[in-house]
Design an enzyme around this catalytic site. Structure first.
Site, mmCIF file in Angstrom:
data_model
loop_
_atom_site.group_PDB
_atom_site.id
_atom_site.type_symbol
_atom_site.label_atom_id
_atom_site.label_comp_id
_atom_site.label_asym_id
_atom_site.label_seq_id
_atom_site.Cartn_x
_atom_site.Cartn_y
_atom_site.Cartn_z
ATOM 1 N N ALA A 1 0.787 -0.995 -0.036
ATOM 2 C CA ALA A 1 0.159 -0.026 -0.084
ATOM 3 C C ALA A 1 0.931 1.295 -0.028
ATOM 4 O O ALA A 1 1.889 1.538 0.697
ATOM 5 C CB ALA A 1 -0.896 -0.084 1.251
ATOM 6 N N CYS B 1 -4.092 -8.252 5.336
ATOM 7 C CA CYS B 1 -3.474 -7.041 5.583
ATOM 8 C C CYS B 1 -3.729 -6.760 7.408
ATOM 9 O O CYS B 1 -4.725 -6.881 7.777
ATOM 10 C CB CYS B 1 -4.397 -5.779 4.920
ATOM 11 S SG CYS B 1 -3.663 -4.224 5.658
ATOM 12 N N ASP C 1 10.145 -12.220 4.854
ATOM 13 C CA ASP C 1 11.417 -12.250 5.184
ATOM 14 C C ASP C 1 12.207 -12.682 4.027
ATOM 15 O O ASP C 1 13.470 -13.185 4.158
ATOM 16 C CB ASP C 1 11.792 -13.127 6.484
ATOM 17 C CG ASP C 1 11.314 -12.761 7.880
ATOM 18 O OD1 ASP C 1 10.950 -11.451 7.940
ATOM 19 O OD2 ASP C 1 11.158 -13.518 8.760
ATOM 20 N N GLY D 1 8.183 -8.403 -1.083
ATOM 21 C CA GLY D 1 7.422 -7.141 -0.922
ATOM 22 C C GLY D 1 8.300 -6.017 -0.530
ATOM 23 O O GLY D 1 8.983 -5.373 -1.074
#
Length: 313
Positions: free
Chosen positions: A18, A107, A209, A231
C-alpha cells in the site's frame, strides 16, 4: 508455477504494498525480473459506491501483464460486484482487464482489521470462504487469496483456512508467515507455509522475510512452496528478482553498482512524476531514495538532505 492459464516461470511475484506498489514501482520490478505483479489494495466498497479516485489504483499498463488487482472488503456481494466490474472492464474506460483478481485477507493494519477486513477474515473462515465463492462465481478470471499464518500465535489456522478457500474456488494461495498480531515484527514461520503447501493442491506462494536471493531459495527448499512474493525488500532493490532467478539457475549473482542504483532511482523518479506530477513524485520518492541508498557511504547524512528536497532537479 502456473495459476490456471497464467505462466510464472520461476514463481517470482511482487507482493502488494500500500502506497508503494504503484505503476512506476511495478514497472521497475517487472524490468528487473518480477514475473507476476499485484496492485495496491483496492476497496470493494469504494468501487461499489462510485468513488472517483479508486479506479486509479486499478490502472496498469499492458507491459505489466500478468497482473492481479487486489480487492479488500468483508461483504461477499460487494466483493463480487467490484470484481465483476474489474473483470469485465466496466470499472472505468481506461482500466484494463487484469490476469487475475486477488483477495486480501492478510492486511494487518488497524483501520482495515477493525472493519472486519484484511487479516480479520482469518477469524471467520466461513465468511472468508463465502467471499471467495461469490467472487469466483462473478468473474471468469482466476481468483487468488493472500492470507497470514493466523490472527495470533494461538490461532495459526492458515492451513485449515487455505483448504476452505481452495474448496471455495481459489486458484492460488499466497501465505505470509507472520500472524496479524506480529504485524511485520519477529520472524516469519516457514513451517506454516509448509503446512499450507501440504494442505492444498493449488499453487502456494510464500511471503515474509525474503530479503535476498538466499532467503528465497531457503524458503522454497524448506517449505516446498511454488513461488515467493517479495514485498518490502524490493523497495529500492528491484534487482532482487533477477538475483533470485540467477541463483535458481546456478548463475553468478551480481550486485548492482552505485551508478546502476542511481540510474534506476532517476528513472523511478521521472516515471513517478509522469504518473502523479512533480510535487507528489518528489514527496513520495523520499521513502524510495532512503531504500536505494541503504548501505552506501554517508547514507544517513543523505537521508536528512533527501527529506528537504522539493524539486526533481
Amino acid at each position: 508455477m502456473k495459476i490456471q492459464n497464467i505462466e510464472i516461470p520461476h514463481g517470482l511475484c511482487l507482493a502488494p504494498l500500500a502506497g508503494v506498489s504503484d505503476r512506476a514501482f511495478r514497472t521497475l520490478c517487472r524490468t528487473h525480473g518480477a514475473e507476476y505483479l499485484c496492485s495496491e489494495m483496492v476497496s470493494a466498497a469504494a468501487i461499489c459506491y462510485g468513488d472517483k479516485k479508486t479506479p486509479a489504483l486499478a490502472r496498469f499498463d499492458e507491459t505489466e501483464m500478468p497482473i492481479a488487482i487486489q480487492l479488500f472488503g468483508h461483504d461477499p456481494a460487494m466483493m463480487a460486484e467490484a470484481a465483476r466490474r474489474i473483470a469485465t472492464g466496466t470499472l472505468a474506460e481506461d482500466v484494463r482487464i487484469p490476469a487475475a483478481i486477488d483477495i486480501n485477507m492478510g492486511c494487518p493494519v488497524k483501520k482495515i482489521v477493525s472493519n472486519g477486513e484484511g487479516s480479520a477474515l482469518m477469524r471467520t473462515p466461513a465468511l472468508a470462504a463465502e467471499i471467495v465463492r461469490a467472487v469466483v462465481k462473478a468473474v471468469n478470471l482466476p481468483v487468488t487469496v493472500k492470507i497470514r499464518a493466523g490472527y495470533d500465535d494461538t490461532h495459526k489456522n492458515a492451513p485449515e483456512l487455505a483448504k476452505y478457500l481452495e474448496d471455495a474456488g481459489a486458484s492460488m494461495i499466497c501465505i505470509h508467515g507472520r500472524t496479524r498480531e506480529q504485524m511485520y515484527a519477529g520472524r516469519a514461520d516457514l513451517s506454516v507455509i509448509a503446512a499450507v503447501k501440504a494442505a492444498v493442491r493449488v499453487p502456494v506462494v510464500g511471503n515474509g522475510d525474503v530479503t535476498c536471493w538466499q532467503d528465497a531459495l531457503r524458503m522454497m527448499e524448506e517449505t516446498g512452496c511454488d513461488g515467493v512474493a517479495v514485498g518490502r525488500a524490493a523497495q529500492g532493490n528491484p534487482w532482487i528478482f533477477s538475483q533470485i532467478r540467477d541463483a535458481m539457475a546456478g548463475r553468478t549473482v551480481a550486485e548492482p553498482t552505485n551508478e546502476e542504483k542511481l540510474d534506476v532511482l532517476t528513472r523511478h523518479l521521472h516515471a513517478l512524476a509522469q504518473l502523479k506530477g512533480e510535487a507528489v513524485a518528489v514527496r513520495e520518492m523520499r521513502r524510495h531514495i532512503v531504500c536505494y541508498v541503504r548501505g552506501m557511504r554517508d547514507a544517513a547524512r543523505l537521508r536528512v538532505k533527501v527529506n528537504a528536497i522539493t524539486e526533481i532537479d
